[in-house]
Every structure is written in structure tokens, then in C-alpha cells.
Design a protein around this motif. Structure first.
Motif, short mmCIF file in Angstrom:
data_model
loop_
_atom_site.label_atom_id
_atom_site.label_comp_id
_atom_site.label_asym_id
_atom_site.label_seq_id
_atom_site.Cartn_x
_atom_site.Cartn_y
_atom_site.Cartn_z
N SER A 1 0.83 -1.20 0.00
CA SER A 1 0.00 0.00 0.00
C SER A 1 0.86 1.25 0.00
O SER A 1 1.87 1.30 0.70
CB SER A 1 -0.89 0.02 1.25
OG SER A 1 -1.65 1.21 1.30
N GLU B 1 -0.89 4.03 0.72
CA GLU B 1 -1.70 4.84 1.63
C GLU B 1 -1.55 4.41 3.09
O GLU B 1 -1.49 5.25 3.98
CB GLU B 1 -3.19 4.76 1.26
CG GLU B 1 -3.54 5.42 -0.06
CD GLU B 1 -3.31 4.50 -1.25
OE1 GLU B 1 -3.48 3.27 -1.09
OE2 GLU B 1 -2.95 5.00 -2.32
N ILE B 2 -1.55 3.12 3.33
CA ILE B 2 -1.46 2.59 4.70
C ILE B 2 -0.02 2.16 4.93
O ILE B 2 0.52 1.33 4.19
CB ILE B 2 -2.40 1.38 4.89
CG1 ILE B 2 -3.84 1.72 4.53
CG2 ILE B 2 -2.28 0.82 6.31
CD1 ILE B 2 -4.51 2.71 5.43
N THR B 3 0.60 2.71 5.96
CA THR B 3 2.00 2.38 6.27
C THR B 3 2.08 1.06 7.04
O THR B 3 1.08 0.58 7.58
CB THR B 3 2.65 3.49 7.11
OG1 THR B 3 1.99 3.55 8.38
CG2 THR B 3 2.59 4.84 6.40
N GLN C 1 0.87 1.51 10.55
CA GLN C 1 -0.59 1.59 10.56
C GLN C 1 -1.20 0.20 10.41
O GLN C 1 -2.18 -0.13 11.10
CB GLN C 1 -1.10 2.53 9.46
CG GLN C 1 -0.79 3.98 9.71
CD GLN C 1 -1.09 4.87 8.52
OE1 GLN C 1 -1.50 4.41 7.46
NE2 GLN C 1 -0.86 6.16 8.69
N TYR C 2 -0.64 -0.60 9.53
CA TYR C 2 -1.11 -1.98 9.37
C TYR C 2 -0.92 -2.76 10.68
O TYR C 2 -1.80 -3.52 11.09
CB TYR C 2 -0.36 -2.68 8.23
CG TYR C 2 -0.66 -4.16 8.16
CD1 TYR C 2 -1.88 -4.61 7.66
CD2 TYR C 2 0.26 -5.09 8.63
CE1 TYR C 2 -2.17 -5.97 7.62
CE2 TYR C 2 -0.01 -6.44 8.59
CZ TYR C 2 -1.23 -6.88 8.08
OH TYR C 2 -1.51 -8.22 8.05
N ARG D 1 -4.64 8.98 12.22
CA ARG D 1 -4.72 8.79 10.76
C ARG D 1 -5.70 7.67 10.40
O ARG D 1 -6.48 7.80 9.46
CB ARG D 1 -3.35 8.50 10.18
CG ARG D 1 -2.45 9.71 10.14
CD ARG D 1 -1.05 9.36 9.67
NE ARG D 1 -0.17 10.47 9.84
CZ ARG D 1 0.28 11.24 8.85
NH1 ARG D 1 -0.06 10.96 7.61
NH2 ARG D 1 1.07 12.25 9.10
N LEU D 2 -5.63 6.57 11.14
CA LEU D 2 -6.54 5.45 10.86
C LEU D 2 -7.99 5.85 11.14
O LEU D 2 -8.90 5.45 10.40
CB LEU D 2 -6.14 4.22 11.67
CG LEU D 2 -4.84 3.53 11.24
CD1 LEU D 2 -4.44 2.47 12.25
CD2 LEU D 2 -4.96 2.93 9.84
N ARG E 1 -9.34 8.03 8.35
CA ARG E 1 -9.65 7.24 7.15
C ARG E 1 -10.88 6.36 7.33
O ARG E 1 -11.26 5.64 6.42
CB ARG E 1 -8.47 6.35 6.81
CG ARG E 1 -7.32 7.14 6.29
CD ARG E 1 -6.22 6.28 5.84
NE ARG E 1 -5.23 7.24 5.38
CZ ARG E 1 -4.21 6.95 4.64
NH1 ARG E 1 -4.00 5.73 4.28
NH2 ARG E 1 -3.38 7.88 4.26
N THR F 1 -10.07 -3.66 4.87
CA THR F 1 -8.74 -3.17 4.50
C THR F 1 -7.67 -4.10 5.07
O THR F 1 -6.71 -4.46 4.38
CB THR F 1 -8.54 -1.73 5.00
OG1 THR F 1 -9.52 -0.90 4.36
CG2 THR F 1 -7.15 -1.22 4.71
N HIS F 2 -7.84 -4.50 6.31
CA HIS F 2 -6.89 -5.42 6.94
C HIS F 2 -6.79 -6.72 6.15
O HIS F 2 -5.70 -7.22 5.88
CB HIS F 2 -7.30 -5.71 8.39
CG HIS F 2 -6.47 -6.75 9.03
ND1 HIS F 2 -6.87 -8.07 9.07
CD2 HIS F 2 -5.25 -6.70 9.61
CE1 HIS F 2 -5.93 -8.78 9.67
NE2 HIS F 2 -4.93 -7.97 10.01
#
Length: 154
Positions: free
Chosen positions: A30, A32-34, A37-38, A72-73, A76, A102-103
Motif C-alpha cells: 500500500s 496509503e497505509i503504512t 498503521q497496518y 490517521r486510521l 480514514r 482493508t486489513h
């Protein structure tokens, strides 16, 4: 004095490893998702309802970084914050339905990326690699919390 051989410096190698991971992450997982963040999303899919401090401890992020990642999460729409009914000063975090979707998508992509990332190693080497890097990372946690004794070498 002669120049140092940076191939014997763990920090230099760790930085190179992190750069390679960052490039693969952006290309295969991604933009967008770091990765941090993941990690937070992954933790909350496994254990919904944790507070921010606990999530930060689980994924190894300091207070200011975990606060920014959660923010941030949330922006979103991937996480919800709810007040803890037992302690109104504390918020509990849960992935939204979009966060769970998303996960799921990122987990598949991360597995593929990890195969590419670790391709130079045999299965046995991967086991040793993970053991060694976990030991160093665990010991490094003691450096962030100097009041706790450093782990003794094995």
C-alpha cells in the motif's frame, strides 16, 4: 584512522533492511497505509477494544507515534474510538467494517511481499533470522525503558 566496514555495523544494515522493506511495502502492499498503521490495525483485528497505550505497547510504538497512527486510521474511517464505560478518561479502539476489509486485503498483500523480501533465505535460515532479529528487537526495548534491566545474552 581507516574507514569503518559498515557491513559489520548492525544499525547500518538495519537501515538498509528498513529501506528495502519500505520500497517493497509501497510497491506491493500500500502507498496509503503504512506498515506501522497496518500493525495497529492488525492488533485491533486480533484484539478489538484495546486502549491506545496497550496497542502502542503491542506494536512497539512510542506514545506520540501511536497517537498519530491512531488519528490517521480514524480519519480514514478504519478505526472507531469509544469511551471506556469503566474509565471515561480512556478510549477503546475497534476496527470499523472498512478497517476489517482493508486489513484482510493488506494481509494477503503483506504475505506476498514477505515472500519476496525473504526470498534470499532458505526456510531454516528464515527461522534463525527471525529468532535473532526478535532477540535484538526485544533487547532494544530495554533501551527505551532504562528503568527495566537489559536482557542477558543467551
Amino acid at each position: 584512522m581507516a574507514a569503518a566496514d559498515l557491513t559489520t555495523h548492525p544499525g547500518h544494515l538495519a537501515r538498509r533492511l528498513q529501506q528495502a522493506h519500505y520500497l517493497l511495502w509501497n510497491a506491493m502492499v500500500s502507498e496509503e497505509i503504512t506498515s506501522p498503521q497496518y500493525a495497529v490495525l492488525n492488533t485491533l483485528v486480533a484484539e478489538p477494544g484495546l486502549d491506545q497505550r496497550t496497542v502502542g505497547e503491542r506494536v512497539g510504538l512510542d506514545r506520540s507515534t501511536i497517537a498519530e497512527v491512531i488519528s490517521r486510521l480514524s480519519r480514514r474511517g478504519l478505526l472507531d474510538k469509544v469511551r471506556d464505560p469503566q474509565d471515561g478518561r480512556r478510549s477503546l479502539l475497534r476496527p470499523t467494517d472498512d478497517g476489517v476489509r482493508t486489513h484482510r486485503k493488506l494481509t494477503v498483500r503483506t504475505a506476498r511481499m514477505n515472500q519476496v523480501f525473504l526470498a534470499p533465505l532458505t526456510a531454516d535460515e528464515r527461522t534463525v533470522f527471525f529468532d535473532l532479529i526478535r532477540r535484538v528487537a526485544d533487547a532494544a526495548e530495554g533501551l527505551r525503558n532504562p528503568s527495566e534491566p537489559l536482557a542477558a545474552p543467551r
